[in-house]
Design a protein around this motif. Structure first.
Motif, short mmCIF file in Angstrom:
data_model
loop_
_atom_site.label_atom_id
_atom_site.label_comp_id
_atom_site.label_asym_id
_atom_site.label_seq_id
_atom_site.Cartn_x
_atom_site.Cartn_y
_atom_site.Cartn_z
N ALA A 82 23.09 14.82 -22.41
CA ALA A 82 24.04 13.98 -21.71
C ALA A 82 24.65 12.98 -22.70
CB ALA A 82 23.36 13.26 -20.55
N TRP A 83 25.85 12.48 -22.38
CA TRP A 83 26.52 11.51 -23.27
C TRP A 83 25.83 10.16 -23.20
CZ3 TRP A 83 30.25 12.42 -26.82
CH2 TRP A 83 30.94 13.65 -26.74
N SER A 84 25.71 9.51 -24.34
CA SER A 84 25.29 8.12 -24.43
C SER A 84 26.54 7.26 -24.68
CB SER A 84 24.27 7.91 -25.55
OG SER A 84 23.15 8.72 -25.36
N ILE A 85 26.58 6.05 -24.09
CA ILE A 85 27.80 5.23 -24.15
C ILE A 85 27.44 3.83 -24.65
CG2 ILE A 85 29.73 4.29 -22.82
CD1 ILE A 85 29.13 6.50 -20.74
N LYS A 86 28.31 3.29 -25.50
CA LYS A 86 28.17 1.89 -25.91
C LYS A 86 29.56 1.29 -26.02
CE LYS A 86 26.12 -1.27 -29.25
NZ LYS A 86 25.28 -1.94 -28.24
N GLN A 87 29.73 0.13 -25.35
CA GLN A 87 31.00 -0.60 -25.41
C GLN A 87 30.80 -1.80 -26.32
OE1 GLN A 87 32.62 -1.51 -21.59
NE2 GLN A 87 34.62 -2.06 -22.39
N LEU A 88 31.66 -1.92 -27.34
CA LEU A 88 31.50 -2.95 -28.34
C LEU A 88 31.96 -4.30 -27.80
CD1 LEU A 88 32.71 -1.12 -31.57
CD2 LEU A 88 30.46 -1.15 -30.51
N GLY A 89 31.45 -5.34 -28.44
CA GLY A 89 31.83 -6.70 -28.05
C GLY A 89 30.94 -7.22 -26.95
N GLY A 90 31.27 -8.34 -26.42
CA GLY A 90 30.47 -8.95 -25.37
C GLY A 90 30.57 -8.18 -24.08
N ASP A 91 29.52 -8.22 -23.24
CA ASP A 91 29.51 -7.55 -21.96
C ASP A 91 30.52 -8.18 -21.00
OD1 ASP A 91 27.49 -5.92 -22.85
OD2 ASP A 91 25.89 -7.24 -22.11
N VAL A 92 31.18 -7.30 -20.21
CA VAL A 92 32.10 -7.81 -19.17
C VAL A 92 31.25 -8.42 -18.06
CG1 VAL A 92 33.84 -7.18 -17.47
CG2 VAL A 92 33.84 -6.09 -19.74
N PRO A 93 31.43 -9.71 -17.73
CA PRO A 93 30.59 -10.34 -16.70
C PRO A 93 30.87 -9.76 -15.32
CG PRO A 93 32.33 -11.83 -17.39
CD PRO A 93 32.41 -10.65 -18.31
N TYR A 94 29.92 -9.96 -14.43
CA TYR A 94 30.00 -9.38 -13.08
C TYR A 94 31.28 -9.79 -12.38
CZ TYR A 94 28.87 -8.48 -8.18
OH TYR A 94 28.90 -8.07 -6.88
N ASP A 95 31.67 -11.08 -12.50
CA ASP A 95 32.82 -11.54 -11.73
C ASP A 95 34.13 -10.98 -12.29
OD1 ASP A 95 32.79 -12.93 -14.06
OD2 ASP A 95 32.93 -14.94 -13.17
N GLN A 96 34.13 -10.48 -13.54
CA GLN A 96 35.34 -9.88 -14.09
C GLN A 96 35.32 -8.34 -14.03
OE1 GLN A 96 36.13 -11.40 -18.04
NE2 GLN A 96 35.70 -13.53 -17.42
N ASN A 123 33.28 0.86 -16.62
CA ASN A 123 32.49 0.00 -17.51
C ASN A 123 31.02 0.32 -17.30
OD1 ASN A 123 30.82 -2.57 -18.04
ND2 ASN A 123 32.76 -3.01 -19.07
N CYS A 124 30.33 0.70 -18.40
CA CYS A 124 28.93 1.13 -18.29
C CYS A 124 27.97 0.11 -18.87
CB CYS A 124 28.74 2.48 -18.99
SG CYS A 124 29.67 3.81 -18.24
N GLN A 125 28.43 -1.12 -19.12
CA GLN A 125 27.55 -2.14 -19.65
C GLN A 125 26.59 -2.63 -18.55
OE1 GLN A 125 30.61 -4.84 -20.92
NE2 GLN A 125 30.61 -4.06 -23.03
N LEU A 126 25.56 -3.31 -18.98
CA LEU A 126 24.59 -3.95 -18.06
C LEU A 126 23.99 -2.95 -17.08
CD1 LEU A 126 26.63 -7.21 -17.36
CD2 LEU A 126 24.82 -6.87 -19.05
#
Length: 816
Positions: free
Chosen positions: A139-153, A179-182
């Motif tokens: 399966a694909w692994s994912i990483k988004q660079l930079g700071g995590d997008v907060p819940y409210d955004q 968005n797959c962060q957090l």
């Protein structure tokens, strides 16, 4: 599973202990199970299916401040994959394929040229390559660079719905990137007319997905709604906006041109209880469905719903109470398919018809005749009848009738064919009775059929042809204590009994009761040339005794066994010397001129590779030349191939051979270089061959081996000279190099405590060893002579020390 693999040969399936296939009949789909309800088929893991594989592990993704991309794969020693690679994308663009993975599962890639920045999305997929060349993917692994997008955004992107039409049993969605962060995850939710009908998880990656609508066929004007639900641990779910479309009409399959396709009916024979009907795939659009009517002689006997995809149906023939009944010859079978569409009149297919055929071959069926076995005698109570192969189709069975003088005496059921059957009578047969037999065949609901009469056997007088064959006698020698005889087959009819009579040179020596084919051991001794005879005498009440045929043998002489014993073994400068004893009680060992003893050298396969003569010797001065000595010279030893070799001695006296015997190890005597324990014999080197003693199954052997060419010191010959001194001839350095550096050779001898007891500097060089050229530059050769007092190898260690021109030690090797 095999059918699935044939349909999708390039698919690799993850290995599981059991698989479940879900199937259902839908419009435009092929059904596996009937009727229109879902079903599960469970299939165990098939053996030897190399297209089934274990899951390929996912990888982690890490990026450091220097834009170096790396990751780790969890591997194990039991992996079925020969190697792994990593495919890498940046913002959906492939930037690397098959990145090498090290044995510990780590990998790396230089991301510097791609100016990585916050918000970029890296995806990594592991490829596993099996030994047969198949490739599977993780399966694909994912990483988004930079700071995590907060819940409210965080926002959830909506899907795109492909226009559904009347008759569809599935929908198609275009799923967007999320968005797959957090640890965020996503579900796609489908509703029809406000009711949720399907829900599937997806990994947040852009993809096209077809979603099956279980038990649902879309109709015109149905409202289909889809949305994406996002999940974040310990937070409330978020939803995308809802995408909605109204189901459009399907104009490709109007009622007026709709045609219901007819069935194909298989042939039916009398006695069958069902009819096999093949139904083709039918038009599935506009919510159409189908049923099938089966008629027998124009009477409706079965109605059943059928799948849109058609299939094969076995329809039973039942009466009004539902009981199964068989078809009869000339029954008329008719099948019609009925098509149904909402708000329209039913449509019928053309009728498929067949007529029931006669299912048996009764008219041509013939019962074969049995055969009565010959040689029936008065008082016999058991008859043997040969039953031929008979036709057992259509539940046919058989009986055997035995007739005496034309009247049925006994009837028995036949349970085996192409075989002999024994029939036991209540009383014995009488002389001149005529015995015949007949087979009767039975088929349900038909008249029995009878075979022609068998052959006729006339019963004979049991005593008229009573004959007793001769017994067999096992050959006997003058050393045997018993004579062994075996009786022939003997008839026990009419209470007969038997005795065996044994004689020596015509004089009766033993009489003993014996049964048919019995083996007897009768105590008896005889001399060479004596004649042993034996016969059987039979007794029957009311009759004279009957004497059988006579067997005879002549007593032979049994040669004595040749025995050997070990005395001692030792090395001379000319080769291997073995001394021992040989005895045979049949041989006069007093005249050595009449004795010829030959030693066979035997390889590991049992093949004689060399023969040498042994010398008869009177070891003890008692005029018995039962001793022997043989020599395996250095020329023979050095010519032997690597392997193990044993020895045999062949004994001949005055031109008579007395067999061949293995040499055996027994106690002997000796001292010093002469060894009474064979295992103490030293290892020697002869023409660059190593000769070592070996005891295998109490037999003396030698092992021949070639030393490794990588050794720095090469011993060509190891031997004892005429002064009983141990000598090593050899060379140092690479024999293929004519420019080896100049060195000096020193001999050092140490005792068991490690103390130096002797040293000899600047060992002599030699041109030849045992008359053979050394084959290397003379400056590389050496001859190390061990003083007599240090020549017992088990007490000392011999070391050759090699020094270069500066006096530096370049090699220290033990001489063995």
């Amino acid at each position: 599973m095999d059918s699935f693999h044939k349909a999708y040969p390039d698919k690799l399936v993850n290995q599981q202990p059991q698989y479940v296939f879900k199937s259902q009949a839908y419009n435009k789909d092929m059904a596996i199970e009937l009727p229109n309800t879902g079903s599960d088929a469970y299939i165990d893991y098939p053996e030897n299916a190399d297209w089934i594989h274990s899951s390929v592990p996912k990888t982690t993704i890490d990026v450091n401040t220097q834009n170096q991309i790396s990751g780790k794969i969890a591997t194990s020693s039991t992996d079925e994959y020969k190697s792994y690679g990593v495919n890498l994308t940046l913002n959906d663009e492939i930037i690397a394929t098959n990145i090498p993975v090290s044995k510990d599962g780590s990998w790396g890639f230089d991301g510097t040229p791609y100016n990585l920045k916050s918000g970029d999305i890296l995806r990594a997929q592991v490829t596993g390559k099996r030994s047969n060349g198949d490739i599977a993917y993780s399966a694909w692994s994912i990483k988004q660079l930079g700071g995590d997008v907060p819940y409210d955004q965080w926002t959830v992107n909506p899907p795109v719905l492909v226009q559904p039409v009347d008759g569809d049993t599935s929908i198609t969605l275009d799923l967007p990137d999320q968005n797959c962060q957090l640890d965020r995850s996503y579900d796609s939710v489908v509703s029809v007319n406000g009711k949720e009908v399907a829900k599937y998880s997806y990994n947040g990656l852009k993809a096209e997905r077809g979603i099956l609508l279980t038990d649902i066929t879309l109709k015109k004007n149905d409202l289909v709604s889809v949305k994406i639900v996002g999940h974040q641990p310990d937070k409330a779910d978020k939803e995308s906006t809802i995408t909605q479309l109204v189901v459009a009409p399907n104009s490709d399959h109007p009622y007026d041109t709709w045609k219901v396709l007819p069935t194909t009916v298989s042939g039916v024979k009398s006695g069958d209880t069902s009819v096999s009907i093949s139904v083709p795939s039918q038009d599935a659009y506009n919510n159409r469905s189908y049923s099938m009517n089966t008629y027998v002689n124009d009477k409706l006997v079965n109605t059943k719903n059928i799948a849109l995809s058609g299939g094969k149906y076995d329809v039973p023939y039942t009466d009004d109470q539902g009981s199964i009944k068989p078809f009869k010859v000339n029954d008329k079978i008719k099948v019609v398919v009925v098509g149904h569409q909402p708000d329209q009149a039913d449509k019928l297919s053309e009728a498929s018809e067949t007529t029931v055929k006669d299912g048996t071959d009764y008219n041509t069926w013939k019962v074969s005749s049995p055969k009565v076995k010959d040689n029936l005698y008065s008082d016999d109570k058991v008859l043997t009848i040969s039953v031929p192969t008979e036709d057992q189709n259509y539940k046919r069975s058989y009986m055997l009738q035995i007739l005496v003088d034309g009247k049925v005496l006994k009837t028995i059921n036949v349970n085996q064919f192409n075989a002999d059957m024994n029939a036991t009578l209540d009383k014995g047969l009488e002389t001149n009775q005529k015995i015949t037999a007949v087979l009767i065949g039975h088929q349900p609901d038909r008249t029995d059929k009878k075979s022609e009469l068998s052959n006729e056997v006339i019963v004979k007088d049991s005593n008229a042809n009573w004959k007793i064959d001769k017994p067999s006698i096992v050959p006997m020698t003058d050393k045997d204590k018993n004579v062994s005889i075996t009786a022939p087959a003997l008839s026990n009819n009419n209470g007969r009994s038997y005795e065996a009579i044994v004689s020596v040179n015509g004089i009766e020596k033993a009489k003993q009761t014996i049964d048919s084919e019995q083996k007897l051991q009768i105590p008896l001794t005889a001399k060479k040339g004596d004649t042993i005879s034996a016969y059987i005498i039979g007794h029957q009440s009311g009759h004279d005794d009957k004497k059988g045929d006579v067997s005879e043998i002549t007593v032979s002489h049994k040669s004595a066994q040749t025995h050997t014993a070990f005395k001692r073994v030792y090395w001379q400068n000319y080769g291997y010397v073995y001394e021992g004893l040989v005895n045979n009680s049949d041989v006069n060992m007093s005249d050595p001129s009449k004795l010829k003893e030959t030693i066979n050298v035997i390889d590991a396969t049992g093949k004689t590779v060399k023969q040498v003569s042994a010398t008869p010797t009177d070891w003890y001065g008692n005029k018995s030349y039962n001793g022997f000595q043989f020599i395996i010279d250095n020329e023979i030893l050095s010519a032997l191939k690597d392997g193990n070799y044993s020895f045999q001695i062949s004994l001949n006296s005055d031109g008579v051979d007395y067999g061949t015997s293995d040499l055996n190890i027994t106690s002997g005597f000796g001292s010093g270089r002469y060894h009474d324990n064979y295992a103490d014999l030293e290892q020697v080197d002869i023409n660059s061959k190593i000769i070592s003693p070996l005891i295998e199954s109490n037999k003396p052997e030698i092992t021949v081996s070639t030393p490794s060419s990588s050794e720095k010191v090469h011993v060509v010959n190891k031997y004892w000279n005429d002064s009983t001194q141990l000598v090593f001839d050899g060379y140092v350095g690479d024999p293929s190099n004519e420019n080896n550096p100049t060195v000096t050779k020193k001999l050092e001898i140490r005792d068991k405590s490690g103390n130096i007891v002797y040293q000899k500097d600047n060992l002599a060089t030699i041109d030849t060893s045992w008359g053979a050229n050394m084959g290397v530059p003379k400056q590389d050769t050496f001859q190390a002579i061990v003083p007599y007092e240090y020549s017992i190898q088990s007490n000392y260690k011999y070391t050759l020390i090699v020094r270069d021109s500066s006096g530096k030690t370049v090699s220290t090797e033990e001489l063995k």
